[in-house]
Design an enzyme around this catalytic site. Structure first.
Site, mmCIF file in Angstrom:
data_model
loop_
_atom_site.group_PDB
_atom_site.id
_atom_site.type_symbol
_atom_site.label_atom_id
_atom_site.label_comp_id
_atom_site.label_asym_id
_atom_site.label_seq_id
_atom_site.Cartn_x
_atom_site.Cartn_y
_atom_site.Cartn_z
ATOM 1 N N GLY A 40 0.824 -1.199 0.000
ATOM 2 C CA GLY A 40 0.000 0.000 0.000
ATOM 3 C C GLY A 40 0.858 1.247 0.000
ATOM 4 N N GLY A 42 -0.660 4.628 0.185
ATOM 5 C CA GLY A 42 -1.367 5.820 0.614
ATOM 6 C C GLY A 42 -0.563 6.540 1.678
ATOM 7 N N ALA A 44 -0.424 6.111 4.941
ATOM 8 C CA ALA A 44 0.232 5.208 5.881
ATOM 9 C C ALA A 44 1.388 4.469 5.201
ATOM 10 C CB ALA A 44 -0.770 4.221 6.463
ATOM 11 N N GLY A 45 1.127 3.882 4.039
ATOM 12 C CA GLY A 45 2.156 3.107 3.352
ATOM 13 C C GLY A 45 3.284 3.960 2.808
ATOM 14 N N SER A 284 -16.788 17.121 1.050
ATOM 15 C CA SER A 284 -16.051 17.170 2.308
ATOM 16 C C SER A 284 -16.903 17.646 3.480
ATOM 17 C CB SER A 284 -14.851 18.109 2.163
ATOM 18 O OG SER A 284 -14.259 18.360 3.415
ATOM 19 N N ARG A 330 -20.229 12.544 12.549
ATOM 20 C CA ARG A 330 -20.806 12.009 11.320
ATOM 21 C C ARG A 330 -21.954 11.041 11.558
ATOM 22 N NH1 ARG A 330 -15.099 11.142 8.011
ATOM 23 N NH2 ARG A 330 -14.769 13.364 7.597
ATOM 24 N N HIS A 401 -18.482 5.341 3.928
ATOM 25 C CA HIS A 401 -17.251 6.103 3.719
ATOM 26 C C HIS A 401 -16.033 5.380 4.300
ATOM 27 C CE1 HIS A 401 -14.587 9.437 3.157
ATOM 28 N NE2 HIS A 401 -14.505 9.753 4.433
ATOM 29 N N GLU A 425 -6.077 2.838 8.012
ATOM 30 C CA GLU A 425 -7.455 2.350 8.029
ATOM 31 C C GLU A 425 -7.529 0.831 8.042
ATOM 32 O OE1 GLU A 425 -11.672 3.054 5.579
ATOM 33 O OE2 GLU A 425 -9.796 3.830 4.769
ATOM 34 N N ARG A 435 -15.427 7.424 13.524
ATOM 35 C CA ARG A 435 -14.257 8.279 13.316
ATOM 36 C C ARG A 435 -14.682 9.734 13.202
ATOM 37 N NH1 ARG A 435 -11.627 10.759 9.121
ATOM 38 N NH2 ARG A 435 -12.896 9.787 7.512
#
Length: 637
Positions: A40, A42, A44-45, A284, A330, A401, A425, A435
């Site tokens: 990955g 993104g 994090a990766g 957003s 949310r 989401h 995630e 979250r």
């Protein structure tokens, strides 16, 4: 089995610092001897790969796209939280910690969440040093805006493109290491299996998406950063390539899956407009800073929104939650949108939408100011809907989401498979049952830049590794298993497309395991999923061959995993006899229709162990101890 989160002792504010000191270190010369696989690219990766390579480790990084710049992290548009307290409005590390714990409805591990708040300020410093173009005031200081679930302004942003800009920063750091030869990049690869040897993660098997070639890669540790599983609902805000396969196949090899039913419904999405659209578009949450959410008071009122006077409008979030108003979390905003639409007050052709109105903000601040904040979002909305949100209120409705569930990890971010670390995630650790907005980017970068460089070093320094190569029988077995499934999918030659099955699964999950759930619906859904899975393996049509660019085959493998994983979600939802955060079981609610927790019996993480397809998974739990916050009924009134 009671799981041990390996949370260090001592005062909450000192746990991480003490733990870093206690972890064993790998000296600089020895770091070059270790291979680490990162799956990955993104936030994090990308940040993990760059940080680990900067330390001197040999890193192999696998990207499902043609470039890390296409990672789904770019979709987090609104901002990233940090406790800098630049507006001087009362924020602190403790308040960010408390808001995150409360926002997750007290279903997250205290120590992990406090650590996240602690390192949040470092993230902003790191990103500013990388040149991220955060919004600034006239004097050059960084600006902040508000997000749901907080009464302070702590969200740093780059217009409506925060995720994209942060990803470009991580991408730049990553590609620097690629250029220096410390990271080997493998684009257009999809992970098919994790390889374990002597109960340790020692490599992966991947498929080259372009030519179908199956590859084996060995390492001393594997870092999984593959995102969430929201596409189990078919229609979601996730990119089309997002899937559960990497984490689910690790689950089938012994990694426990935690809280799989904890999925987040985002309140601010463009509504569904047809039976055959492939995904939904997120607007957003930052828009709720200036947009006011409302519906007509009279369900029969079908006038254009600009013709409906203030006296005939129901600003239901402001009415029900005067303290937080439109900036409730949310899950609260989403459920209330569903309630007013169920009452017949929904707008648009389907009646499954509410208005998000910027007319007051434009009158107050001027169109130019609103355009500077949200111009790209308004342009995207107009391009999709052909409505101009500067002149007509947006129409929005909740959609799937983010996923708070994920592979179970301890304080070191290691799963129940030694040497398999899970970041962002893909793990379950920081958000509990819901979250808060602008926290996904924070967690991904915290895990990659500031946590995994320490904890993976402690693991490597404390472990011994036998010398292996990809000829080892464990690699042979993993590749053979993966090939068998690919061959089986290609051989069925049925009459229904993969998307057809996926769409049916999505309808089941949305109807019975979406914004609200009940036992009858969940039990019905479990049976429907089992029947759909049987039909899939009898009647799916996957054209083409493996040794080629074959998107139908890619999707088929992912949907096969979704069909198994969806039942795990249902089982988890049935097991949790309470409502908390985004998991809303209609049998457990307060008199005001809010989520009602059962802290006596369900103050734990539910972690599931694979026992076989069509067999009930084995339940394990990690008790959640709250020594620093008082458990209370979550209220945003």
């Amino acid at each position: 089995m009671i799981l041990d989160g390996k949370v260090p002792g001592g005062p909450l504010a000192q746990k991480w610092e003490k733990h870093r000191f206690d972890l064993k270190l790998v000296n600089p010369a020895n770091k070059r001897k270790y291979k680490i696989i990162v799956v990955g690219t993104g936030l994090a990766g990308g940040s993990a790969s760059a940080s680990l390579a900067e330390l001197g480790y040999e890193v192999k990084t696998f990207c499902i796209q043609d470039s890390p710049r296409r990672a789904h992290s770019i979709a987090a548009q609104g901002g990233i939280n940090a406790a800098k307290n630049y507006p001087n409005d009362g924020d602190s590390i403790w308040r960010l910690f408390y808001d995150t714990i409360k926002g997750g409805d007290f279903r997250a591990r205290e120590a992990n969440v406090y650590r996240l708040a602690q390192v949040s300020n470092n993230i902003i410093d790191q990103c500013v040093a990388q040149g991220i173009p955060f919004a600034r005031d006239y004097g050059g200081l960084l600006l902040n805006r508000s997000f749901g679930g907080a009464q302070v302004s702590r969200t740093f942003y780059a217009r409506g493109q925060t995720g994209q800009q942060l990803l470009l920063g991580a991408y730049s750091a990553l590609m620097r290491q690629v250029g220096m030869g410390r990271v080997t990049m493998y684009p257009r690869r999809e992970m098919l299996d994790i390889v374990t040897i002597n109960q340790k993660a020692r490599g992966i098997v991947v498929r080259n998406i372009i030519n179908g070639k199956i590859e084996r890669h060995e390492a001393d540790a594997v870092v999984l950063c593959t995102g969430g599983y929201g596409n189990v609902f078919f229609l979601s805000t996730n990119a089309m390539a997002c899937n559960v396969s990497a984490t689910y196949r690790c689950y089938k090899k012994g990694a426990f899956f935690a809280n799989p039913c904890f999925t987040q419904i985002h309140p601010t999405c463009i509504p569904v407009h047809g039976d055959f659209q492939s995904k939904l578009t997120l607007m957003s949450e930052s828009l709720r800073n200036d947009g006011r959410v409302w519906v007509p008071k009279d369900p029969k009122d079908k006038r254009p929104p600009t013709d409906i006077p203030e006296s005939d409008r129901d600003y239901y979030l402001e009415r029900k939650y005067p303290s937080f108003g439109n900036l409730v979390p949310r899950d609260v905003a989403s459920r209330n949108s569903k309630v007013v639409c169920d009452e017949g007050k929904g707008v648009g052709e389907t009646g499954l939408a509410v208005y998000l109105d910027f007319s007051d903000a434009i009158k107050r601040d001027g169109r130019e100011t609103i355009e500077k904040k949200y111009g790209n979002l308004f342009a995207m909305y107009e391009k999709i809907t052909a409505d101009n949100p500067y002149e007509t209120p947006m129409m929005i409705y909740p959609a799937t989401h983010y996923t708070m569930g994920g592979l179970w990890v301890d304080y070191n971010l290691m799963s129940t498979i030694d040497g398999l670390f899970v970041l962002g995630e893909a793990n379950f650790s920081d958000h509990g049952a819901n979250r808060l907005g602008a926290s996904a980017l924070m967690q991904g970068l915290a895990d990659g830049y500031f946590i995994i460089p320490y904890t993976i070093g402690g693991y490597l320094a404390s472990s011994s590794f036998e010398k292996i190569d990809t000829a080892h029988p464990a690699f042979e077995n993993s590749e053979m298993t993966a090939r068998k499934q690919l061959d089986k999918l290609l051989s069925i030659n049925g009459r229904r497309t993969v998307d057809d099955f996926h769409r049916d699964l999505g309808h089941i999950m949305w109807d019975y395991c979406g914004m609200s759930r009940n036992d009858d619906g969940l039990q019905k859904a479990q049976g429907m999923i089992q029947e759909l899975r049987v039909e899939f393996w009898d009647n799916v049509l996957v054209p083409g061959k493996n040794e080629d660019f074959n998107q139908s085959l890619e999707k088929a493998g992912r949907v096969a995993d979704f069909l198994e994983f969806a039942e795990l979600m249902i089982i988890d939802a049935l097991q949790r006899r309470e409502s908390c955060g985004c998991h809303f079981n209609e049998a457990f609610q307060t008199e005001e229709n809010e989520a009602k927790r059962d802290d006596k019996n369900y103050r734990h993480v539910a972690a599931w162990e694979f026992a076989g397809v069509d067999k009930s998974p084995v339940f394990h739990k990690e008790p959640l101890d709250f020594e620093n916050v008082e458990l209370s009924q979550r209220s945003y009134k």
